[in-house]
Design a protein around this motif. Structure first.
Motif, PDB file in Angstrom:
ATOM      1  N   ALA A 134       0.862  -1.181   0.000  1.00  0.00           N
ATOM      2  CA  ALA A 134       0.000   0.000   0.000  1.00  0.00           C
ATOM      3  C   ALA A 134       0.896   1.227   0.000  1.00  0.00           C
ATOM      4  O   ALA A 134       1.985   1.204   0.568  1.00  0.00           O
ATOM      5  N   LYS A 135       0.457   2.273  -0.647  1.00  0.00           N
ATOM      6  CA  LYS A 135       1.228   3.502  -0.708  1.00  0.00           C
ATOM      7  C   LYS A 135       0.599   4.514   0.249  1.00  0.00           C
ATOM      8  O   LYS A 135      -0.610   4.716   0.243  1.00  0.00           O
ATOM      9  N   VAL A 136       1.437   5.139   1.066  1.00  0.00           N
ATOM     10  CA  VAL A 136       1.004   6.195   1.973  1.00  0.00           C
ATOM     11  C   VAL A 136       1.659   7.484   1.484  1.00  0.00           C
ATOM     12  O   VAL A 136       2.879   7.535   1.297  1.00  0.00           O
ATOM     13  N   THR A 137       0.848   8.517   1.260  1.00  0.00           N
ATOM     14  CA  THR A 137       1.354   9.792   0.762  1.00  0.00           C
ATOM     15  C   THR A 137       1.037  10.886   1.775  1.00  0.00           C
ATOM     16  O   THR A 137      -0.108  11.016   2.215  1.00  0.00           O
ATOM     17  N   PHE A 138       2.060  11.652   2.140  1.00  0.00           N
ATOM     18  CA  PHE A 138       1.902  12.803   3.021  1.00  0.00           C
ATOM     19  C   PHE A 138       2.106  14.059   2.178  1.00  0.00           C
ATOM     20  O   PHE A 138       3.082  14.159   1.446  1.00  0.00           O
ATOM     21  N   VAL A 139       1.154  14.985   2.289  1.00  0.00           N
ATOM     22  CA  VAL A 139       1.229  16.218   1.516  1.00  0.00           C
ATOM     23  C   VAL A 139       1.103  17.394   2.480  1.00  0.00           C
ATOM     24  O   VAL A 139       0.211  17.432   3.314  1.00  0.00           O
ATOM     25  N   ALA A 140       2.023  18.363   2.331  1.00  0.00           N
ATOM     26  CA  ALA A 140       1.969  19.612   3.102  1.00  0.00           C
ATOM     27  C   ALA A 140       2.327  20.737   2.143  1.00  0.00           C
ATOM     28  O   ALA A 140       3.487  20.891   1.754  1.00  0.00           O
ATOM     29  N   GLY A 141       1.331  21.473   1.705  1.00  0.00           N
ATOM     30  CA  GLY A 141       1.579  22.524   0.707  1.00  0.00           C
ATOM     31  C   GLY A 141       2.064  21.894  -0.582  1.00  0.00           C
ATOM     32  O   GLY A 141       1.432  21.010  -1.136  1.00  0.00           O
ATOM     33  N   ASP A 142       3.215  22.350  -1.050  1.00  0.00           N
ATOM     34  CA  ASP A 142       3.785  21.809  -2.277  1.00  0.00           C
ATOM     35  C   ASP A 142       4.666  20.581  -2.015  1.00  0.00           C
ATOM     36  O   ASP A 142       5.098  19.915  -2.955  1.00  0.00           O
ATOM     37  N   ALA A 143       4.941  20.299  -0.752  1.00  0.00           N
ATOM     38  CA  ALA A 143       5.809  19.162  -0.405  1.00  0.00           C
ATOM     39  C   ALA A 143       5.003  17.878  -0.367  1.00  0.00           C
ATOM     40  O   ALA A 143       3.844  17.858   0.069  1.00  0.00           O
ATOM     41  N   LYS A 144       5.620  16.826  -0.832  1.00  0.00           N
ATOM     42  CA  LYS A 144       4.938  15.530  -0.885  1.00  0.00           C
ATOM     43  C   LYS A 144       5.961  14.437  -0.579  1.00  0.00           C
ATOM     44  O   LYS A 144       7.074  14.453  -1.102  1.00  0.00           O
ATOM     45  N   ALA A 145       5.584  13.489   0.273  1.00  0.00           N
ATOM     46  CA  ALA A 145       6.441  12.343   0.584  1.00  0.00           C
ATOM     47  C   ALA A 145       5.600  11.077   0.452  1.00  0.00           C
ATOM     48  O   ALA A 145       4.491  11.003   0.979  1.00  0.00           O
ATOM     49  N   GLU A 146       6.116  10.095  -0.287  1.00  0.00           N
ATOM     50  CA  GLU A 146       5.403   8.838  -0.489  1.00  0.00           C
ATOM     51  C   GLU A 146       6.216   7.690   0.100  1.00  0.00           C
ATOM     52  O   GLU A 146       7.431   7.648  -0.034  1.00  0.00           O
ATOM     53  N   TYR A 147       5.512   6.778   0.741  1.00  0.00           N
ATOM     54  CA  TYR A 147       6.128   5.594   1.332  1.00  0.00           C
ATOM     55  C   TYR A 147       5.301   4.378   0.945  1.00  0.00           C
ATOM     56  O   TYR A 147       4.080   4.463   0.832  1.00  0.00           O
ATOM     57  N   THR A 148       5.968   3.275   0.750  1.00  0.00           N
ATOM     58  CA  THR A 148       5.276   2.024   0.448  1.00  0.00           C
ATOM     59  C   THR A 148       5.347   1.115   1.667  1.00  0.00           C
ATOM     60  O   THR A 148       6.423   0.896   2.225  1.00  0.00           O
ATOM     61  N   VAL A 149       4.197   0.619   2.078  1.00  0.00           N
ATOM     62  CA  VAL A 149       4.104  -0.335   3.175  1.00  0.00           C
ATOM     63  C   VAL A 149       3.923  -1.707   2.546  1.00  0.00           C
ATOM     64  O   VAL A 149       3.000  -1.918   1.762  1.00  0.00           O
ATOM     65  N   SER A 150       4.824  -2.633   2.869  1.00  0.00           N
ATOM     66  CA  SER A 150       4.765  -3.993   2.308  1.00  0.00           C
ATOM     67  C   SER A 150       4.463  -4.990   3.411  1.00  0.00           C
ATOM     68  O   SER A 150       4.932  -4.842   4.542  1.00  0.00           O
TER      69      SER A 150
END
Length: 159
Positions: A43-59
């Motif tokens: 599953a992909k978890v995406t954190f967004v704050a303004g223009d910043a974005k961080a994506e992580y994959t949970v396996s």
């Protein structure tokens, strides 16, 4: 994914000699349900704050249960056989016939040596039973236990 809990911590960053701030550090806890399937999943978890974005994959790996021998033949006069159950989750054994016993009847993740025992076959026919090792309703390994009957020897007088 069951849920995501995020906590923001205020920080003050620096760029050489200049202070940049205030900024925030994020601590996230991702909670997932147990995988009750035979397939690994992501599953992909995406954190967004303004223009910043961080994506992580949970396996998450699939649940698995296997046995070292799926067919066991035991002597007619009663016997035991060893089978190794290897699983990455807790498992429970069920037996299809009352003439077969299993010890231990349940185990934890890892490799566990199990003794499959059969009573003497006092019937006049060969017989078969199954032992099912299950981590859940979808993930199972089966051992088939076969046992011949005691064939009479010598002559039988008929009157």
């Amino acid at each position: 994914i069951i849920g995501v809990i995020c906590t923001l911590y205020p920080t003050i960053g620096s760029n050489g000699n200049h202070i940049i701030g205030p900024t925030f550090a994020l601590l996230a806890t991702v909670t997932v349900a147990a995988n009750a399937t035979t397939e690994a999943r992501n599953a992909k978890v995406t954190f967004v704050a303004g223009d910043a974005k961080a994506e992580y994959t949970v396996s998450q790996e699939a649940v698995s249960v296997s046995v070292s021998n799926s067919n066991v033949a035991v002597a007619a006069d009663g016997a035991s056989a060893k089978v190794t159950v290897t699983a990455n989750a807790a498992w429970t054994a069920t037996v299809s016939a009352d003439w077969v016993t299993v010890d231990p009847i349940e185990g934890a993740a890892g490799a566990v040596e199990v003794t499959v025992s059969a009573d003497a076959n006092e019937t006049d026919a060969d017989r078969t039973a199954t032992v099912t090792f299950a981590a859940n309703e979808n993930v199972k390994a089966v051992v088939t236990v076969t046992q011949a009957f005691v064939k009479p020897t010598g002559k039988v007088a008929i009157k």
